[in-house]
Design a protein around this motif. Structure first.
Motif, PDB file in Angstrom:
ATOM      1  N   VAL A  39       0.848  -1.202   0.000  1.00  0.00           N
ATOM      2  CA  VAL A  39       0.000   0.000   0.000  1.00  0.00           C
ATOM      3  C   VAL A  39       0.880   1.248   0.000  1.00  0.00           C
ATOM      4  O   VAL A  39       0.623   2.203  -0.747  1.00  0.00           O
ATOM      5  CB  VAL A  39      -0.960   0.014   1.208  1.00  0.00           C
ATOM      6  N   ILE A  40       1.924   1.245   0.800  1.00  0.00           N
ATOM      7  CA  ILE A  40       2.819   2.404   0.876  1.00  0.00           C
ATOM      8  C   ILE A  40       3.567   2.586  -0.453  1.00  0.00           C
ATOM      9  O   ILE A  40       3.715   3.702  -0.939  1.00  0.00           O
ATOM     10  CB  ILE A  40       3.783   2.270   2.072  1.00  0.00           C
ATOM     11  N   ILE A  41       3.992   1.486  -1.067  1.00  0.00           N
ATOM     12  CA  ILE A  41       4.636   1.556  -2.391  1.00  0.00           C
ATOM     13  C   ILE A  41       3.661   2.169  -3.402  1.00  0.00           C
ATOM     14  O   ILE A  41       4.019   3.066  -4.167  1.00  0.00           O
ATOM     15  CB  ILE A  41       5.099   0.152  -2.844  1.00  0.00           C
ATOM     16  N   MET A  42       2.423   1.687  -3.374  1.00  0.00           N
ATOM     17  CA  MET A  42       1.403   2.203  -4.300  1.00  0.00           C
ATOM     18  C   MET A  42       1.160   3.689  -4.070  1.00  0.00           C
ATOM     19  O   MET A  42       1.144   4.481  -5.018  1.00  0.00           O
ATOM     20  CB  MET A  42       0.086   1.425  -4.147  1.00  0.00           C
ATOM     21  N   GLN A  43       0.955   4.070  -2.818  1.00  0.00           N
ATOM     22  CA  GLN A  43       0.637   5.467  -2.533  1.00  0.00           C
ATOM     23  C   GLN A  43       1.800   6.380  -2.894  1.00  0.00           C
ATOM     24  O   GLN A  43       1.593   7.470  -3.429  1.00  0.00           O
ATOM     25  CB  GLN A  43       0.236   5.635  -1.066  1.00  0.00           C
ATOM     26  N   SER A  44       3.029   5.923  -2.651  1.00  0.00           N
ATOM     27  CA  SER A  44       4.209   6.715  -3.036  1.00  0.00           C
ATOM     28  C   SER A  44       4.249   6.919  -4.546  1.00  0.00           C
ATOM     29  O   SER A  44       4.522   8.014  -5.028  1.00  0.00           O
ATOM     30  CB  SER A  44       5.496   6.014  -2.594  1.00  0.00           C
ATOM     31  N   TYR A  45       3.946   5.855  -5.282  1.00  0.00           N
ATOM     32  CA  TYR A  45       3.923   5.957  -6.743  1.00  0.00           C
ATOM     33  C   TYR A  45       2.827   6.925  -7.202  1.00  0.00           C
ATOM     34  O   TYR A  45       3.076   7.807  -8.037  1.00  0.00           O
ATOM     35  CB  TYR A  45       3.719   4.582  -7.379  1.00  0.00           C
ATOM     36  N   LEU A  46       1.616   6.741  -6.672  1.00  0.00           N
ATOM     37  CA  LEU A  46       0.492   7.599  -7.080  1.00  0.00           C
ATOM     38  C   LEU A  46       0.787   9.058  -6.777  1.00  0.00           C
ATOM     39  O   LEU A  46       0.540   9.943  -7.603  1.00  0.00           O
ATOM     40  CB  LEU A  46      -0.796   7.160  -6.380  1.00  0.00           C
ATOM     41  N   ASP A  47       1.346   9.325  -5.594  1.00  0.00           N
ATOM     42  CA  ASP A  47       1.682  10.705  -5.221  1.00  0.00           C
ATOM     43  C   ASP A  47       2.743  11.296  -6.143  1.00  0.00           C
ATOM     44  O   ASP A  47       2.700  12.480  -6.461  1.00  0.00           O
ATOM     45  CB  ASP A  47       2.158  10.761  -3.764  1.00  0.00           C
ATOM     46  N   SER A  48       3.674  10.477  -6.594  1.00  0.00           N
ATOM     47  CA  SER A  48       4.751  10.972  -7.475  1.00  0.00           C
ATOM     48  C   SER A  48       4.224  11.281  -8.879  1.00  0.00           C
ATOM     49  O   SER A  48       4.879  12.004  -9.628  1.00  0.00           O
ATOM     50  CB  SER A  48       5.880   9.945  -7.566  1.00  0.00           C
ATOM     51  N   GLN A  49       3.070  10.761  -9.233  1.00  0.00           N
ATOM     52  CA  GLN A  49       2.511  10.977 -10.573  1.00  0.00           C
ATOM     53  C   GLN A  49       1.686  12.256 -10.674  1.00  0.00           C
ATOM     54  O   GLN A  49       1.291  12.644 -11.753  1.00  0.00           O
ATOM     55  CB  GLN A  49       1.643   9.775 -10.988  1.00  0.00           C
ATOM     56  N   ARG A  50       1.436  12.899  -9.541  1.00  0.00           N
ATOM     57  CA  ARG A  50       0.638  14.135  -9.565  1.00  0.00           C
ATOM     58  C   ARG A  50       1.493  15.349  -9.798  1.00  0.00           C
ATOM     59  O   ARG A  50       2.607  15.438  -9.481  1.00  0.00           O
ATOM     60  CB  ARG A  50      -0.095  14.290  -8.238  1.00  0.00           C
TER      61      ARG A  50
END
Length: 142
Positions: A131-142
């Motif tokens: 979940v943390i890996i996913m959220q870090s990725y999603l946040d970096s895409q904004r």
């Protein structure tokens, strides 16, 4: 489209999924490792089931940014996954790295703060790290 994140370990693979808007990540499951081919097959089944366009794989680097023993194992897993996807017509699914330094520590902290018992934490730590890996990725895409 959804994205799927993987925290690839020796014994388990933590799996998280994004929402359809790509804003948040939620824990999905933990895959017990049985062999790299079967493990990749299970991941591919999830990619198909949830119609994912991106696989985010946590890259376990040392704190100083160099490769670790686990880094090489995860690189081999990614190569096998990409080869299997290519051979089954899933080559349009993007596979990307996400730095996963500190994710297990952060996941442990989240679970402790949520007052999850030590035994239960052991069962869900890999999924929470995904979940943390996913959220870090999603946040970096904004």
């Amino acid at each position: 489209m959804r994205k799927i994140a993987l925290d690839v370990g020796d014994k388990t693979i933590g799996v998280a999924l994004s929402d359809e808007l790509g804003i948040t990540g939620q824990g999905l499951t933990t895959i017990e490792r049985v062999g790299i081919r079967k493990d990749c097959g299970k991941v591919m089944d999830l990619i198909r089931e949830y119609d994912c366009d991106t696989v985010v794989i946590g890259l376990p680097l040392n704190l100083n940014g160099t490769d670790s023993v686990q880094t090489e194992k995860v690189r081999v897993f990614r190569t096998m996954l990409e080869n299997k996807m290519r051979s089954t017509g899933m080559q349009k699914v993007n596979v990307v790295w996400q730095d996963e330094r500190f994710t297990t520590v952060m996941a442990e902290r989240v679970l402790i703060d949520a007052d999850v018992s030590r035994k239960k934490r052991k069962d869900v730590i890999d999924k929470q790290a995904a979940v943390i890996i996913m959220q870090s990725y999603l946040d970096s895409q904004r």
